[in-house]
Design a protein around this motif. Structure first.
Motif, short mmCIF file in Angstrom:
data_model
loop_
_atom_site.label_atom_id
_atom_site.label_comp_id
_atom_site.label_asym_id
_atom_site.label_seq_id
_atom_site.Cartn_x
_atom_site.Cartn_y
_atom_site.Cartn_z
N UNK A 1 0.83 -1.20 0.00
CA UNK A 1 0.00 0.00 0.00
C UNK A 1 0.87 1.25 0.00
N UNK A 2 0.35 2.29 -0.63
CA UNK A 2 1.04 3.57 -0.61
C UNK A 2 1.10 4.08 0.82
N UNK A 3 2.26 4.61 1.21
CA UNK A 3 2.45 5.06 2.58
C UNK A 3 2.96 6.49 2.60
N UNK A 4 2.56 7.22 3.64
CA UNK A 4 3.04 8.58 3.87
C UNK A 4 3.46 8.69 5.33
N UNK A 5 4.49 9.50 5.58
CA UNK A 5 4.96 9.75 6.94
C UNK A 5 4.66 11.19 7.32
N UNK A 6 4.23 11.40 8.56
CA UNK A 6 4.05 12.75 9.07
C UNK A 6 5.40 13.34 9.44
N UNK A 7 5.54 14.64 9.16
CA UNK A 7 6.80 15.34 9.38
C UNK A 7 6.51 16.78 9.75
N UNK A 8 7.36 17.35 10.61
CA UNK A 8 7.33 18.78 10.89
C UNK A 8 8.42 19.47 10.06
N UNK A 9 8.22 20.74 9.69
CA UNK A 9 9.29 21.43 8.97
C UNK A 9 10.62 21.45 9.72
N UNK A 10 10.57 21.56 11.05
CA UNK A 10 11.82 21.62 11.82
C UNK A 10 12.55 20.28 11.87
N UNK A 11 11.91 19.20 11.45
CA UNK A 11 12.62 17.93 11.30
C UNK A 11 13.54 17.96 10.10
N UNK A 12 13.21 18.78 9.12
CA UNK A 12 13.91 18.78 7.82
C UNK A 12 14.84 19.97 7.68
N UNK A 13 14.35 21.15 7.98
CA UNK A 13 15.15 22.36 7.80
C UNK A 13 16.36 22.35 8.72
N UNK A 14 17.52 22.55 8.14
CA UNK A 14 18.76 22.52 8.91
C UNK A 14 19.39 21.16 9.05
N UNK A 15 18.75 20.13 8.49
CA UNK A 15 19.31 18.77 8.53
C UNK A 15 19.43 18.28 7.09
N UNK A 16 20.61 18.37 6.50
CA UNK A 16 20.76 17.99 5.08
C UNK A 16 20.44 16.54 4.78
N UNK A 17 20.47 15.68 5.82
CA UNK A 17 20.23 14.26 5.59
C UNK A 17 18.77 13.85 5.78
N UNK A 18 17.95 14.76 6.29
CA UNK A 18 16.60 14.38 6.70
C UNK A 18 15.74 13.88 5.54
N UNK A 19 15.71 14.60 4.44
CA UNK A 19 14.81 14.23 3.35
C UNK A 19 15.14 12.86 2.78
N UNK A 20 16.42 12.59 2.55
CA UNK A 20 16.81 11.28 2.02
C UNK A 20 16.53 10.18 3.05
N UNK A 21 16.70 10.49 4.32
CA UNK A 21 16.42 9.48 5.35
C UNK A 21 14.94 9.12 5.35
N UNK A 22 14.09 10.12 5.22
CA UNK A 22 12.65 9.85 5.19
C UNK A 22 12.27 9.08 3.94
N UNK A 23 12.83 9.48 2.80
CA UNK A 23 12.56 8.75 1.56
C UNK A 23 13.01 7.30 1.67
N UNK A 24 14.10 7.07 2.39
CA UNK A 24 14.63 5.72 2.55
C UNK A 24 13.74 4.79 3.35
N UNK A 25 12.75 5.35 4.03
CA UNK A 25 11.80 4.49 4.76
C UNK A 25 10.97 3.63 3.81
N UNK A 26 10.81 4.11 2.59
CA UNK A 26 9.95 3.40 1.65
C UNK A 26 8.60 4.05 1.48
N UNK A 27 8.45 5.30 1.98
CA UNK A 27 7.19 6.02 1.79
C UNK A 27 7.23 6.74 0.45
#
Length: 393
Positions: A1-27
């Protein structure tokens, strides 16, 4: 099934690795907060901070001043926890990692609004105000919520939205240093303690042929055995309040919530381009209050593209999953999104280790998508378990 993860902007902004890490979950997508209530959040992997304190409900983007100029009720800007266009910056990074971005919009849940404009709040049968709960029957509140929904949902680059707290908010709300657990309250007592008696609701009851003072007195009388410890916590609303008042209050509240939900969805669609997906966080029991607002499934599914439903994890949560998914799936069309929302943060009661089995069970019950709460809050171990479940599925 298609999956989505909840995220806050402050989880991503200022963390260069955050977006790829979230994508790596398989969502395939993220549901990124655009308007959110006050919170204190852990950021266990961020290179610059570990705790983010969002001091009040705020929008996480610059508002359109043409929309809000001169209005008494208007969104509050975020402080240093989400400065500038925090949503836009995070969304850009997430899209660059190949993720589809949807907005996450919290509506009728705003403690600062209640503190600064106390007349907007829900008032219980004892006269106590709930500053975190704007009364959705009040015309000024409804106007504010409709414009907030349209603006916060349709951010540049968003492919869709998920509308949370689009309905009644009541007693059940964790507050700072909460101390209201001394008397256990079942669903019925929670409902009675969430009934509103502000001027708009009193007029609404009167319009249905009730004396609001008599109703309030009977609500207080119905709660006496609850405070005395003599009520069955599993008793239904009618057992406490009686059939007459149960029917009347449910009629008022379901009419009010249902019309707001329809109007909010219409406002979002009017502001969005064709193909913009509109989902709502919901509970198929119409009298429920809170983030997952109670809905009439038939009525709301005629308006939205689908619902996001709270699903407990683990074997013990099987009955709870069936209770929310089955009634919605029974009314869903072939293209309706029925999203099973699982908490994957162990420390918040989640069960990421059983996600694969829970998702399979949800699919059997009619779920078509998954939601993972919450990619920013979860520990490394919890994320690894979620990743394994998604890749296995």
């Amino acid at each position: 099934m298609r999956a989505s993860a909840f995220v806050y902007p402050w989880d991503v902004n200022g963390d260069p690795a955050a977006a790829e890490r979230i994508a790596g979950l398989g969502v395939a997508q993220v549901t990124l907060a655009a308007a959110y209530h006050s919170t204190r959040a852990l950021t266990p992997r961020h290179p610059r901070h570990r705790i983010v304190t969002a001091e009040h409900a705020a929008v996480l983007y610059p508002v359109d001043e043409r929309r809000w100029q001169g209005r008494e009720l208007r969104p509050y800007p975020a402080g240093d926890w989400a400065p500038g266009d925090a949503w836009g910056s995070a969304a850009e990074a997430l899209r660059a990692a190949g993720l589809e971005v949807h907005t996450w919009v919290v509506l009728a849940h705003n403690s600062r609004l209640g503190a600064e404009h106390p007349d907007t709040s829900v008032v219980n049968a004892y006269g106590d105000r709930y500053p975190w709960a704007p009364c959705i029957a009040q015309p000024a509140v409804r106007g504010y919520l409709l414009d907030l929904a349209a603006e916060a949902a349709v951010r540049p680059g968003a492919a869709g939205t998920e509308l949370e707290s689009l309905g009644w908010y009541g007693l059940a709300h964790l507050h700072a240093h909460d101390k209201i657990g001394g008397v256990p309250l079942g669903d019925a007592a929670q409902y009675l303690m969430s009934l509103c008696f502000c001027p708009s609701c009193r007029a609404g009851y009167a319009g249905l042929g009730a004396d609001p003072d008599e109703l309030a007195a009977d609500v207080r009388a119905a709660l006496v055995p609850v405070w005395d410890g003599e009520a069955d916590a599993k008793a239904g609303i009618e057992a406490l309040l009686g059939p007459r008042w149960t029917e009347l209050t449910l009629t008022w509240r379901t009419r009010t919530a249902g019309s707001l939900q329809e109007q909010a969805v219409a406002a979002v669609r009017a502001a969005a381009a064709p193909g913009f997906q509109v989902l709502m966080h919901a509970d198929p029991v119409p009298y429920r209050c809170g983030a997952n607002a109670g809905v009439d499934a038939v009525r709301i599914l005629a308006q939205v593209d689908g619902l996001v439903l709270p699903c407990p994890g683990g074997q013990a949560g099987a009955a709870g999953r069936e209770a929310v998914l089955a009634p919605v799936a029974a009314e869903a069309g072939p293209d309706t999104v029925v999203a099973a929302n699982f908490t994957v943060v162990s420390g918040m009661g989640g069960s990421p280790g059983t996600l694969a089995a829970d998702a399979a069970h949800a699919a059997e019950l009619g779920a078509t998508q998954l939601r993972l709460y919450h990619a920013g809050l979860a520990s490394r171990e919890d994320l690894a378990a979620a990743r394994a479940a998604l890749h296995t599925g």
